[in-house]
Design a protein around this motif. Structure first.
Motif: not given
Length: 336
Positions: A94-103
């Motif tokens: 909701k406030k903070i999200a992350m795109i990871f290196q290996d989806p």
């Protein structure tokens, strides 16, 4: 009287250690960072410099582990560091999200991609499964997935690498977080897909006003999408500047080495200059400058200060560096 707007994110003296049988691993040592709303900051450095651990600490992913995290992580003025794992769940997505290196490893292999995006949306929004599915389909379309209604039911292994990364972006942005952390989002992609992903992130950022932290090895990516840059080495910030200032006038010898090891766009045939040696052991940090053993300028510092005293991050607020000796260097164009 005008008031200074509150930064989206402030990191103050962030420190992360991991206890091991051989002693404490000092992964992050006094990290400071300020990020404005709608701004993109790049965090660069070699493997082991503390980039990913910093992003994991921001997401609260080190809670309930053996890691010891100290300092402040202020998101909209709220310190996330003291929060429990249960409390952090209200912020993630909701406030903070992350795109990871290996989806592929970040997504659950047993559930369709669309179902996972819809579930992420329902965690923070009281809506029906049907309504969440409609949002997920729309989001898949926004990130450029062809035939999103059909792809909603596809599994992660049925997506190509570029499509999985787009789906990961959709999952991260479905709740329109105020802060997005992208951890090496284009490392495993070819240059054409990489350019598409970067353009997509920039477009979505313009639409949502999201602040972005781009964690990457690629200085070309930084030059293209970031407003400011933080250079990390040995768990420390060794230089911080706007993108234009960093590329025109790098102050720290490590930054100069990173730029010199990248191809030039001038068209001239020039030998690349890799940085010799290896980063310091994070189990036993030296007393002096962490870069001293690899630094070509250490001999110029009086009284062998590089080997005996740790330099502070000093200089103008807009361009400080952690070095006993400010070394001028020519500007250099970097290829993506």
């Amino acid at each position: 009287m005008t008031t200074t707007p509150t930064p989206m994110l402030e990191i103050r003296d962030l420190r992360v250690t991991f206890p091991t049988d051989d002693g404490l691993v000092h992964a992050v040592n006094g990290m400071d960072l300020t990020l404005a709303r709608g701004e993109t900051v790049g965090i660069v450095g070699e493997s082991g410099s503390g980039k990913t651990v910093t992003s994991q600490a921001l997401m609260g992913l080190l809670k309930d582990t053996s890691a010891r995290v100290s300092g402040q992580i202020l998101l909209d003025g709220t310190d996330l560091n003291p929060l429990t794992e249960a409390q952090m769940r209200a912020y993630r997505g909701k406030k903070i999200a992350m795109i990871f290196q290996d989806p592929l490893s970040a997504m659950h292999p047993f559930y369709p991609v669309g179902t996972q995006i819809a579930e992420a949306y329902r965690v923070h929004n009281q809506v029906s499964k049907k309504a969440a599915a409609a949002v997920a389909v729309d989001m898949l379309g926004r990130v450029g997935i062809p035939d999103p209604r059909k792809r909603y039911s596809a599994y992660p292994h049925e997506f190509s690498g570029g499509m999985r990364q787009r789906a990961m972006i959709a999952m991260a942005l479905v709740c329109e977080p105020e802060l997005l952390i992208a951890d090496e989002p284009t490392t495993a992609l070819d240059v054409t897909v990489q350019a598409q992903i970067l353009d997509l992130l920039a477009e979505l950022q313009r639409e949502t006003g999201t602040s972005v932290i781009m964690v990457t090895h690629d200085l070309g990516v930084v030059a293209e999408v970031c407003h400011q840059v933080v250079v990390m080495y040995g768990g420390e910030c060794v230089e911080r500047a706007t993108v234009s200032d960093l590329f025109k006038d790098p102050q720290h010898p490590y930054t100069q080495g990173l730029l010199a090891s990248m191809p030039s766009l001038t068209g001239q045939s020039e030998r690349l200059r890799p940085i010799p040696g290896f980063p310091p052991s994070l189990l036993a940090l030296p007393e002096g400058c962490l870069f001293a053993d690899r630094c070509p300028e250490a001999h110029r510092v009086p009284d062998a200060a590089c080997a005996t005293s740790r330099p502070a991050l000093t200089g103008p607020d807009i361009h400080p560096s952690r070095c006993h000796l400010t070394v001028a260097a020519p500007a250099r164009e970097v290829a993506r």
